[in-house]
Design a protein around this motif. Structure first.
Motif, PDB file in Angstrom:
ATOM      1  N   LEU A  76       0.830  -1.204   0.000  1.00  0.00           N
ATOM      2  CA  LEU A  76       0.000   0.000   0.000  1.00  0.00           C
ATOM      3  C   LEU A  76       0.869   1.261   0.000  1.00  0.00           C
ATOM      4  CD1 LEU A  76      -2.851   1.118   0.028  1.00  0.00           C
ATOM      5  CD2 LEU A  76      -2.820   0.956   2.520  1.00  0.00           C
ATOM      6  N   LYS A  77       1.935   1.239   0.769  1.00  0.00           N
ATOM      7  CA  LYS A  77       2.851   2.385   0.814  1.00  0.00           C
ATOM      8  C   LYS A  77       3.477   2.629  -0.564  1.00  0.00           C
ATOM      9  CE  LYS A  77       6.925   4.048   3.294  1.00  0.00           C
ATOM     10  NZ  LYS A  77       7.935   3.723   4.298  1.00  0.00           N
ATOM     11  N   ILE A  78       3.899   1.567  -1.225  1.00  0.00           N
ATOM     12  CA  ILE A  78       4.490   1.688  -2.569  1.00  0.00           C
ATOM     13  C   ILE A  78       3.438   2.205  -3.548  1.00  0.00           C
ATOM     14  CG2 ILE A  78       5.455   0.386  -4.515  1.00  0.00           C
ATOM     15  CD1 ILE A  78       6.726  -1.497  -2.357  1.00  0.00           C
ATOM     16  N   TYR A  79       2.227   1.627  -3.488  1.00  0.00           N
ATOM     17  CA  TYR A  79       1.138   2.036  -4.382  1.00  0.00           C
ATOM     18  C   TYR A  79       0.858   3.531  -4.233  1.00  0.00           C
ATOM     19  CZ  TYR A  79      -3.605   2.569  -6.193  1.00  0.00           C
ATOM     20  OH  TYR A  79      -4.706   3.000  -6.867  1.00  0.00           O
ATOM     21  N   ARG A  80       0.788   4.009  -3.000  1.00  0.00           N
ATOM     22  CA  ARG A  80       0.490   5.422  -2.765  1.00  0.00           C
ATOM     23  C   ARG A  80       1.598   6.350  -3.252  1.00  0.00           C
ATOM     24  NH1 ARG A  80      -2.206   4.869   3.247  1.00  0.00           N
ATOM     25  NH2 ARG A  80      -4.254   4.206   2.532  1.00  0.00           N
ATOM     26  N   SER A  81       2.801   5.839  -3.372  1.00  0.00           N
ATOM     27  CA  SER A  81       3.914   6.678  -3.836  1.00  0.00           C
ATOM     28  C   SER A  81       3.989   6.753  -5.359  1.00  0.00           C
ATOM     29  CB  SER A  81       5.244   6.151  -3.280  1.00  0.00           C
ATOM     30  OG  SER A  81       5.588   4.919  -3.900  1.00  0.00           O
ATOM     31  N   LEU A  82       3.210   5.916  -6.055  1.00  0.00           N
ATOM     32  CA  LEU A  82       3.248   5.886  -7.521  1.00  0.00           C
ATOM     33  C   LEU A  82       2.520   7.087  -8.126  1.00  0.00           C
ATOM     34  CD1 LEU A  82       2.438   2.117  -8.163  1.00  0.00           C
ATOM     35  CD2 LEU A  82       4.677   3.223  -8.311  1.00  0.00           C
ATOM     36  N   PRO A  83       2.931   7.476  -9.340  1.00  0.00           N
ATOM     37  CA  PRO A  83       2.179   8.513 -10.059  1.00  0.00           C
ATOM     38  C   PRO A  83       0.786   7.986 -10.450  1.00  0.00           C
ATOM     39  CG  PRO A  83       4.325   8.105 -11.096  1.00  0.00           C
ATOM     40  CD  PRO A  83       4.135   7.069 -10.036  1.00  0.00           C
ATOM     41  N   SER A  84      -0.098   8.906 -10.712  1.00  0.00           N
ATOM     42  CA  SER A  84      -1.493   8.582 -11.011  1.00  0.00           C
ATOM     43  C   SER A  84      -1.642   7.546 -12.135  1.00  0.00           C
ATOM     44  CB  SER A  84      -2.231   9.859 -11.376  1.00  0.00           C
ATOM     45  OG  SER A  84      -3.518   9.584 -11.812  1.00  0.00           O
ATOM     46  N   GLU A  85      -0.914   7.719 -13.229  1.00  0.00           N
ATOM     47  CA  GLU A  85      -1.048   6.805 -14.374  1.00  0.00           C
ATOM     48  C   GLU A  85      -0.626   5.379 -13.999  1.00  0.00           C
ATOM     49  OE1 GLU A  85      -2.498   7.207 -17.384  1.00  0.00           O
ATOM     50  OE2 GLU A  85      -3.147   9.086 -16.457  1.00  0.00           O
ATOM     51  N   GLN A  86       0.444   5.251 -13.228  1.00  0.00           N
ATOM     52  CA  GLN A  86       0.890   3.919 -12.812  1.00  0.00           C
ATOM     53  C   GLN A  86      -0.107   3.295 -11.842  1.00  0.00           C
ATOM     54  OE1 GLN A  86       4.909   4.446 -11.392  1.00  0.00           O
ATOM     55  NE2 GLN A  86       5.764   4.243 -13.463  1.00  0.00           N
ATOM     56  N   ARG A  87      -0.740   4.114 -10.998  1.00  0.00           N
ATOM     57  CA  ARG A  87      -1.784   3.594 -10.094  1.00  0.00           C
ATOM     58  C   ARG A  87      -2.937   3.006 -10.910  1.00  0.00           C
ATOM     59  NH1 ARG A  87      -3.210   7.427  -4.982  1.00  0.00           N
ATOM     60  NH2 ARG A  87      -1.182   7.419  -3.982  1.00  0.00           N
ATOM     61  N   LYS A  88      -3.325   3.711 -11.982  1.00  0.00           N
ATOM     62  CA  LYS A  88      -4.429   3.237 -12.826  1.00  0.00           C
ATOM     63  C   LYS A  88      -4.088   1.886 -13.448  1.00  0.00           C
ATOM     64  CE  LYS A  88      -6.273   7.775 -14.026  1.00  0.00           C
ATOM     65  NZ  LYS A  88      -6.428   8.758 -15.092  1.00  0.00           N
ATOM     66  N   VAL A  89      -2.867   1.748 -13.945  1.00  0.00           N
ATOM     67  CA  VAL A  89      -2.440   0.484 -14.557  1.00  0.00           C
ATOM     68  C   VAL A  89      -2.471  -0.627 -13.511  1.00  0.00           C
ATOM     69  CG1 VAL A  89      -0.481  -0.744 -15.593  1.00  0.00           C
ATOM     70  CG2 VAL A  89      -1.058   1.564 -16.370  1.00  0.00           C
ATOM     71  N   LEU A  90      -1.906  -0.344 -12.342  1.00  0.00           N
ATOM     72  CA  LEU A  90      -1.876  -1.349 -11.280  1.00  0.00           C
ATOM     73  C   LEU A  90      -3.289  -1.721 -10.832  1.00  0.00           C
ATOM     74  CD1 LEU A  90      -0.048  -3.084  -9.598  1.00  0.00           C
ATOM     75  CD2 LEU A  90       0.187  -1.209  -7.973  1.00  0.00           C
ATOM     76  N   HIS A  91      -4.177  -0.732 -10.751  1.00  0.00           N
ATOM     77  CA  HIS A  91      -5.575  -0.998 -10.399  1.00  0.00           C
ATOM     78  C   HIS A  91      -6.210  -1.947 -11.410  1.00  0.00           C
ATOM     79  CE1 HIS A  91      -9.924  -0.217 -10.331  1.00  0.00           C
ATOM     80  NE2 HIS A  91      -9.743  -0.101  -9.024  1.00  0.00           N
ATOM     81  N   HIS A  92      -5.948  -1.706 -12.690  1.00  0.00           N
ATOM     82  CA  HIS A  92      -6.494  -2.557 -13.748  1.00  0.00           C
ATOM     83  C   HIS A  92      -5.961  -3.988 -13.628  1.00  0.00           C
ATOM     84  CE1 HIS A  92      -8.203  -3.630 -17.608  1.00  0.00           C
ATOM     85  NE2 HIS A  92      -7.020  -4.087 -17.997  1.00  0.00           N
ATOM     86  N   VAL A  93      -4.660  -4.122 -13.369  1.00  0.00           N
ATOM     87  CA  VAL A  93      -4.049  -5.460 -13.225  1.00  0.00           C
ATOM     88  C   VAL A  93      -4.669  -6.201 -12.040  1.00  0.00           C
ATOM     89  CG1 VAL A  93      -1.898  -6.663 -12.638  1.00  0.00           C
ATOM     90  CG2 VAL A  93      -1.878  -4.832 -14.340  1.00  0.00           C
ATOM     91  N   ILE A  94      -4.801  -5.525 -10.913  1.00  0.00           N
ATOM     92  CA  ILE A  94      -5.376  -6.171  -9.717  1.00  0.00           C
ATOM     93  C   ILE A  94      -6.834  -6.546  -9.961  1.00  0.00           C
ATOM     94  CG2 ILE A  94      -6.029  -5.777  -7.308  1.00  0.00           C
ATOM     95  CD1 ILE A  94      -3.438  -4.089  -7.058  1.00  0.00           C
ATOM     96  N   ALA A  95      -7.598  -5.661 -10.595  1.00  0.00           N
ATOM     97  CA  ALA A  95      -9.005  -5.957 -10.897  1.00  0.00           C
ATOM     98  C   ALA A  95      -9.109  -7.173 -11.816  1.00  0.00           C
ATOM     99  CB  ALA A  95      -9.674  -4.737 -11.524  1.00  0.00           C
ATOM    100  N   THR A  96      -8.221  -7.274 -12.777  1.00  0.00           N
ATOM    101  CA  THR A  96      -8.217  -8.418 -13.691  1.00  0.00           C
ATOM    102  C   THR A  96      -7.928  -9.710 -12.932  1.00  0.00           C
ATOM    103  OG1 THR A  96      -7.503  -6.991 -15.499  1.00  0.00           O
ATOM    104  CG2 THR A  96      -7.192  -9.360 -15.806  1.00  0.00           C
TER     105      THR A  96
END
Length: 155
Positions: A121-141
């Motif tokens: 969660l700490k790493i996720y929060r430190s990411l830029p917005s675009e990378q968060r969106k990609v990671l969100h999509h991967v986790i949702a998949t």
């Protein structure tokens, strides 16, 4: 004690402090609805006209109106009868208000995290917005794939 448990304890303390503040708001609204000014002098005078016990002081009613204290049950009964409101509604609020006030941290949507989850969660929060969106999509998949696998395994 980790950050989340400290935060939960803080929320619970705020919740208890809010009980008094919320009572004060309900008392003020009830006074206005009954045609009285929500002022300590008015409350002291009118309350003592109806209360058969030891007269209440100006300071005591001021604490009720400021949210510093809540009256004892016998006084609450007199207030409720005078202001034509159910005693439990005056003290605790209506159903919706009580549900919010006494909700558990899980009902607030607070999920404590620790260990690996906290690190991710700490790493996720430190990411830029675009990378968060990609990671969100991967986790949702992954989540959808896992859910469909669970459904296929059921007889």
């Amino acid at each position: 004690m980790n950050y989340d448990s400290t935060r939960i304890e803080s929320l619970i303390q705020i919740q208890r402090m809010n009980e008094k503040t919320m009572f004060a708001e309900r008392l003020q609204k009830a006074l206005v609805a009954a045609g009285y000014e929500p002022r300590p002098s008015v409350l002291e005078r009118e309350f003592n006209l109806r209360y058969w016990g030891k007269p209440i002081t100006f300071q005591a009613v001021r604490r009720w109106l400021r949210g510093d204290s809540i009256p004892a049950q016998d006084k609450l009964q007199v207030l409720a009868e005078w202001l034509r409101i159910e005693p439990h509604v005056l003290r605790y609020g209506d159903e919706r208000e009580r549900a919010l006030l006494y909700a558990t941290p899980n009902e607030w949507g607070i999920v404590p995290v620790c260990g690996d989850e906290a690190e991710v969660l700490k790493i996720y929060r430190s990411l830029p917005s675009e990378q968060r969106k990609v990671l969100h999509h991967v986790i949702a998949t992954f989540g959808k794939a896992h859910a469909s696998n669970d459904n296929e395994e059921m007889p």
